[in-house]
Design a protein around this motif. Structure first.
Motif, mmCIF file in Angstrom:
data_model
loop_
_atom_site.group_PDB
_atom_site.id
_atom_site.type_symbol
_atom_site.label_atom_id
_atom_site.label_comp_id
_atom_site.label_asym_id
_atom_site.label_seq_id
_atom_site.Cartn_x
_atom_site.Cartn_y
_atom_site.Cartn_z
ATOM 1 N N MET A 29 0.841 -1.054 -0.086
ATOM 2 C CA MET A 29 -0.113 -0.003 -0.008
ATOM 3 C C MET A 29 0.848 1.275 -0.218
ATOM 4 O O MET A 29 1.931 1.274 0.597
ATOM 5 C CB MET A 29 -0.941 -0.112 1.336
ATOM 6 C CG MET A 29 -1.722 -1.090 1.471
ATOM 7 S SD MET A 29 -2.635 -1.303 2.832
ATOM 8 C CE MET A 29 -3.793 0.172 3.081
ATOM 9 N N LYS A 30 0.393 2.394 -0.558
ATOM 10 C CA LYS A 30 1.300 3.577 -0.393
ATOM 11 C C LYS A 30 0.959 4.105 0.665
ATOM 12 O O LYS A 30 -0.048 4.571 1.273
ATOM 13 C CB LYS A 30 0.545 4.592 -1.696
ATOM 14 C CG LYS A 30 0.846 4.128 -2.976
ATOM 15 C CD LYS A 30 0.425 5.401 -3.922
ATOM 16 C CE LYS A 30 -1.013 5.620 -4.114
ATOM 17 N NZ LYS A 30 -1.216 6.585 -5.080
ATOM 18 N N VAL A 31 1.946 4.521 1.751
ATOM 19 C CA VAL A 31 1.985 4.855 2.966
ATOM 20 C C VAL A 31 3.166 5.769 3.109
ATOM 21 O O VAL A 31 4.128 5.454 2.319
ATOM 22 C CB VAL A 31 2.029 3.905 3.921
ATOM 23 C CG1 VAL A 31 3.178 2.982 3.822
ATOM 24 C CG2 VAL A 31 1.521 4.152 5.325
ATOM 25 N N VAL A 32 3.439 6.740 4.156
ATOM 26 C CA VAL A 32 4.380 7.343 4.249
ATOM 27 C C VAL A 32 5.500 6.574 5.048
ATOM 28 O O VAL A 32 4.807 5.642 5.959
ATOM 29 C CB VAL A 32 4.135 8.562 5.233
ATOM 30 C CG1 VAL A 32 2.992 9.617 4.358
ATOM 31 C CG2 VAL A 32 3.429 8.429 6.410
ATOM 32 N N SER A 33 6.637 6.902 5.028
ATOM 33 C CA SER A 33 7.606 6.346 5.992
ATOM 34 C C SER A 33 8.160 7.229 7.025
ATOM 35 O O SER A 33 8.081 8.607 6.792
ATOM 36 C CB SER A 33 8.749 6.108 5.317
ATOM 37 O OG SER A 33 8.606 4.801 4.303
ATOM 38 N N TYR A 34 8.718 6.775 8.154
ATOM 39 C CA TYR A 34 8.912 7.737 9.288
ATOM 40 C C TYR A 34 10.443 7.514 9.697
ATOM 41 O O TYR A 34 10.975 6.703 9.656
ATOM 42 C CB TYR A 34 8.060 7.318 10.469
ATOM 43 C CG TYR A 34 6.684 7.630 10.158
ATOM 44 C CD1 TYR A 34 5.994 8.828 10.538
ATOM 45 C CD2 TYR A 34 5.544 6.537 10.097
ATOM 46 C CE1 TYR A 34 4.936 9.308 10.461
ATOM 47 C CE2 TYR A 34 4.394 6.887 9.729
ATOM 48 C CZ TYR A 34 3.862 8.031 9.938
ATOM 49 O OH TYR A 34 2.536 8.628 9.828
ATOM 50 N N PHE A 35 11.020 8.875 10.099
ATOM 51 C CA PHE A 35 12.048 8.736 10.811
ATOM 52 C C PHE A 35 11.948 8.966 12.214
ATOM 53 O O PHE A 35 11.209 9.870 12.552
ATOM 54 C CB PHE A 35 13.080 10.017 9.939
ATOM 55 C CG PHE A 35 13.254 9.980 8.308
ATOM 56 C CD1 PHE A 35 14.139 9.529 7.846
ATOM 57 C CD2 PHE A 35 12.041 10.625 7.782
ATOM 58 C CE1 PHE A 35 14.111 9.515 6.570
ATOM 59 C CE2 PHE A 35 12.074 10.692 6.207
ATOM 60 C CZ PHE A 35 13.039 9.956 5.773
ATOM 61 N N ILE A 36 13.210 8.686 12.926
ATOM 62 C CA ILE A 36 13.339 9.046 14.172
ATOM 63 C C ILE A 36 13.991 10.470 14.405
ATOM 64 O O ILE A 36 14.903 10.632 13.615
ATOM 65 C CB ILE A 36 13.854 8.168 15.344
ATOM 66 C CG1 ILE A 36 13.383 6.598 14.809
ATOM 67 C CG2 ILE A 36 14.034 8.228 16.540
ATOM 68 C CD1 ILE A 36 11.865 6.415 15.393
ATOM 69 N N ALA A 37 13.360 11.493 14.985
ATOM 70 C CA ALA A 37 13.945 12.636 14.608
ATOM 71 C C ALA A 37 13.939 13.526 15.970
ATOM 72 O O ALA A 37 13.198 13.311 17.108
ATOM 73 C CB ALA A 37 12.861 13.622 13.795
#
Length: 293
Positions: free
Chosen positions: A87-95
């Motif tokens: 599925m199209k989805v955002v990816s996350y960074f630890i920030a």
């Protein structure tokens, strides 16, 4: 507990977000809303926006959240489950931000070649063409997606993507798929419309309460015990996708998340989160198993 803070290690890939203060409020509005009209809580969203190295980021700071204590980890869980199912989805960074506070950041997914519309766009089109008020519990809303689409092929693909989103939100028990938490992307030349990458899985509950039953807010369809049965009967694709999700264990996915982000797997935070998802997946398999026979 601040779970993310307790899970990150010196090996966890972390980006340091800082803002380009030359960016104006009007520029933020343009990126956030593109061609859209108003958006509730607009100022709150703009506070989450960071512009760094010619890229826009959205940042969610970790804080005590007694209503949804695993809210940032549910963002990671939703993203990973979606990716597993193509599925199209955002990816996350630890920030981290300037005041050393920790959270999750995602890059702005919008592309110049598309126009973007929040979920409210569906209501506007529906009411324009039917002259009826939008009925949130009506499964026929799925068929009415054709009002957005330029062709039968477009309708079929958009319908499948909406059904996938509904199935994932049901498995995750996402309570907050409102207009601001869903976007459509449209090619202005071909008029082809589809879901934009999914985001915001943060308001997920641990289980379905027996007294209230299933009740999940949704832009296209508000999911209840009654209409999930109709969905399963009318849409074999939905039934198969939801069944497949139930076989994708949250506890195993949590371990994969920890390996990917190099989280500490030898701490109380890891164990507590693991047990939470283990209990939730078992509860969901029992509950949804009543409908998926």
């Amino acid at each position: 507990m601040l779970y993310l803070k307790n899970l990150i290690t010196e090996n966890t890939p972390t980006i340091k977000l800082s803002n380009d203060y030359s960016v104006s409020k009007e520029e933020k509005k343009e990126i956030l809303l593109t061609n859209n009209g108003d958006l509730e809580k607009q100022d709150d969203y703009m506070k989450m926006m960071y512009f760094m190295n010619n890229s826009w980021y959205y940042f969610k700071e970790e804080e005590e959240n007694f209503g949804y204590p695993f809210y940032l980890l549910d963002e990671l869980m939703g993203s990973f489950l979606a990716q597993k199912n193509n599925m199209k989805v955002v990816s996350y960074f630890i920030a981290k931000i300037k005041n050393k506070k920790i959270g999750l950041a995602s890059k702005n997914f919008k592309q110049e070649r598309f126009l973007y519309y929040f979920g409210k766009h569906y209501y506007d089109i529906y009411e324009k063409y039917t002259h009826l008020s939008y009925a949130p519990f009506c499964v026929e809303n799925i068929e009415n997606l054709k009002l957005l689409c330029v062709s039968d092929e477009n309708r079929e693909i958009l319908t499948e993507h909406i059904l996938e989103m509904l199935a994932l939100d049901i498995y995750m028990l996402q309570k907050d798929r409102n207009s601001a938490n869903l976007q459509f992307e449209k090619n202005p030349i071909t008029k082809y419309i589809d879901l934009a990458p999914l985001y915001d899985f943060s308001n997920c509950i641990p289980k379905v309460e027996e007294k209230s039953g299933l009740d999940l807010q949704g832009v296209i369809l508000r999911i209840t015990d009654r209409n999930i049965q109709i969905l399963i009967k009318q849409y074999p694709y939905f039934e198969n996708f939801l069944s497949s999700l139930l076989e994708t264990k949250m506890s195993t996915t949590w371990e994969e998340i920890c390996k990917f982000y190099k989280f500490n797997q030898n701490c109380a935070a890891f164990e507590e989160v693991y047990n939470y998802y283990k209990t939730k997946e078992e509860s969901q398999r029992r509950y949804l198993g009543m409908y998926l026979k």
